[in-house]
Motif scaffolding. Sequence first.
Motif, PDB file in Angstrom:
ATOM      1  N   LEU B  37      69.227  44.470 -43.273  1.00  0.00           N
ATOM      2  CA  LEU B  37      68.822  43.486 -43.958  1.00  0.00           C
ATOM      3  C   LEU B  37      68.559  42.227 -42.843  1.00  0.00           C
ATOM      4  O   LEU B  37      67.971  40.983 -43.042  1.00  0.00           O
ATOM      5  N   HIS B  38      68.761  42.560 -41.668  1.00  0.00           N
ATOM      6  CA  HIS B  38      68.815  41.549 -40.587  1.00  0.00           C
ATOM      7  C   HIS B  38      69.621  40.328 -40.754  1.00  0.00           C
ATOM      8  O   HIS B  38      69.213  39.112 -40.555  1.00  0.00           O
ATOM      9  N   ILE B  39      70.853  40.607 -40.933  1.00  0.00           N
ATOM     10  CA  ILE B  39      71.948  39.445 -41.244  1.00  0.00           C
ATOM     11  C   ILE B  39      73.074  39.948 -40.406  1.00  0.00           C
ATOM     12  O   ILE B  39      73.458  41.124 -40.247  1.00  0.00           O
ATOM     13  N   PRO B  40      73.787  38.976 -39.828  1.00  0.00           N
ATOM     14  CA  PRO B  40      74.776  39.417 -39.035  1.00  0.00           C
ATOM     15  C   PRO B  40      76.136  39.744 -39.507  1.00  0.00           C
ATOM     16  O   PRO B  40      77.082  40.081 -38.756  1.00  0.00           O
ATOM     17  N   HIS B 139      74.817  29.972 -36.869  1.00  0.00           N
ATOM     18  CA  HIS B 139      73.797  28.779 -37.118  1.00  0.00           C
ATOM     19  C   HIS B 139      72.468  29.376 -37.868  1.00  0.00           C
ATOM     20  O   HIS B 139      71.616  29.039 -37.342  1.00  0.00           O
ATOM     21  N   LEU B 140      72.717  30.033 -38.620  1.00  0.00           N
ATOM     22  CA  LEU B 140      71.355  30.734 -39.385  1.00  0.00           C
ATOM     23  C   LEU B 140      70.791  29.553 -40.536  1.00  0.00           C
ATOM     24  O   LEU B 140      71.601  28.514 -40.958  1.00  0.00           O
ATOM     25  N   LYS B 141      69.700  29.601 -40.741  1.00  0.00           N
ATOM     26  CA  LYS B 141      69.128  28.589 -41.631  1.00  0.00           C
ATOM     27  C   LYS B 141      68.002  29.121 -42.401  1.00  0.00           C
ATOM     28  O   LYS B 141      67.615  30.360 -42.476  1.00  0.00           O
ATOM     29  N   ILE B 143      65.791  30.998 -45.394  1.00  0.00           N
ATOM     30  CA  ILE B 143      66.141  32.140 -46.312  1.00  0.00           C
ATOM     31  C   ILE B 143      67.136  33.039 -45.813  1.00  0.00           C
ATOM     32  O   ILE B 143      67.859  33.835 -46.469  1.00  0.00           O
ATOM     33  N   VAL B 144      67.446  33.435 -44.445  1.00  0.00           N
ATOM     34  CA  VAL B 144      68.292  34.248 -43.807  1.00  0.00           C
ATOM     35  C   VAL B 144      69.685  33.768 -44.184  1.00  0.00           C
ATOM     36  O   VAL B 144      70.724  34.554 -44.484  1.00  0.00           O
ATOM     37  N   LEU B 146      70.609  31.999 -46.674  1.00  0.00           N
ATOM     38  CA  LEU B 146      70.712  32.477 -48.423  1.00  0.00           C
ATOM     39  C   LEU B 146      70.995  33.817 -48.454  1.00  0.00           C
ATOM     40  O   LEU B 146      71.968  34.009 -49.324  1.00  0.00           O
ATOM     41  N   LEU B 147      70.310  34.770 -47.620  1.00  0.00           N
ATOM     42  CA  LEU B 147      70.488  36.053 -47.982  1.00  0.00           C
ATOM     43  C   LEU B 147      72.003  36.567 -47.438  1.00  0.00           C
ATOM     44  O   LEU B 147      72.439  37.258 -48.098  1.00  0.00           O
ATOM     45  N   SER B 150      74.680  35.298 -50.042  1.00  0.00           N
ATOM     46  CA  SER B 150      74.423  36.034 -51.293  1.00  0.00           C
ATOM     47  C   SER B 150      74.867  37.437 -51.147  1.00  0.00           C
ATOM     48  O   SER B 150      75.330  38.008 -52.058  1.00  0.00           O
ATOM     49  N   VAL B 151      74.678  38.022 -50.166  1.00  0.00           N
ATOM     50  CA  VAL B 151      75.226  39.360 -49.831  1.00  0.00           C
ATOM     51  C   VAL B 151      76.892  39.231 -49.641  1.00  0.00           C
ATOM     52  O   VAL B 151      77.629  39.966 -50.050  1.00  0.00           O
ATOM     53  N   ALA B 153      78.489  36.971 -51.398  1.00  0.00           N
ATOM     54  CA  ALA B 153      78.762  36.903 -52.762  1.00  0.00           C
ATOM     55  C   ALA B 153      78.841  38.088 -53.561  1.00  0.00           C
ATOM     56  O   ALA B 153      80.019  38.256 -54.092  1.00  0.00           O
ATOM     57  N   ILE B 154      77.984  38.993 -53.288  1.00  0.00           N
ATOM     58  CA  ILE B 154      77.782  40.293 -53.925  1.00  0.00           C
ATOM     59  C   ILE B 154      78.924  41.113 -53.342  1.00  0.00           C
ATOM     60  O   ILE B 154      79.558  42.153 -54.169  1.00  0.00           O
TER      61      ILE B 154
END
Lengths: 148, 175
Positions: B37-40, B139-141, B143-144, B146-147, B150-151, B153-154
Amino acid sequence: MKNKRLLAVGVILLVTVALIAGINVMYRDKIAAGIVELTAGDKKVSITLDDITAGEVKGVRVNGKGEEIEVEGEGILLGTLLNNKGFKAYNKVTVISDDSYFAEVSYDEIIAGTEAYIMEDEGEVRLVVFGDSNSKRSVSNVKQIVVE
Amino acid sequence: MKKPRLKTYIFMALCCTMGLFVKKIINPFANIITDSLHIPGGISTAFSTVFIVVAVELVGVRWSGSLMGLVQGGLALAMGRVGSMGALMPIGYFVPGLVTDLARMILLKTNCTQTERVVFMNMAASVSAALTANTLVFHLKGIVLLLYLSVSAISGFAFGLMGAELVRRVKKVIR
């Protein structure tokens, strides 16, 4: 799941994640492996591995656990790379990774001789700042360098 | 206010330690999803916070989550498990604990069932941990970010369900 309220929350969350992930995948900048986009305002230049494999680099960086790791490979000083690409006057440089993580190196640091290197890392590009006490400015999978 | 007993403190200490170490167990599996998902991150933290949430729910002592967060932060510092947050790591542990306490106080005033309370508390803790990590490190900004949230949260939701089941089973032993 017996609880309808929880089921509804779960479904809403799942749909939200799917939607955001879809949007993120669709609108992500598709930059090929080993290529970094160097931008300054409207000016846009591509950096390839050939640009950064200028010489041998050796030093010690700190990883996420605070451990010191010896780094050896091919790379180029960030300041030299920018100079080679025609960027001579700027305030700071932001190096951004594939997952949007970013680190900043100021012009003053570059002038002061901070060992900020752009290195080749298994076909990808990474930023390594030797002498930093933590891994905050160790950026792997670099996709974009913004000069301001 | 309920007076904690020695058994309570031992249980809290156990949950602190569990929360600190289980993260490492699922990290490799979580990274497969977060890398794609390209998130840390965001998944393993939700698994870590569930132990704080379970302890807070079972112990029922006010501010126990904050106390456990402080203890976890201290332990992490003492063992050198500071990660990319460095010396600020205790904040990363304290904030989810504090948010768990606050979420419980609010949720106790609603008509939530215990299962819902545990799930929502873990969601809040997980999202707050992600926000703290983002403020201090990533320091993400846009849509990333938000993703990432939300990940978180789920994941908090899914592990919260597991936590609710844990609360149901352990309740008889701890009380």
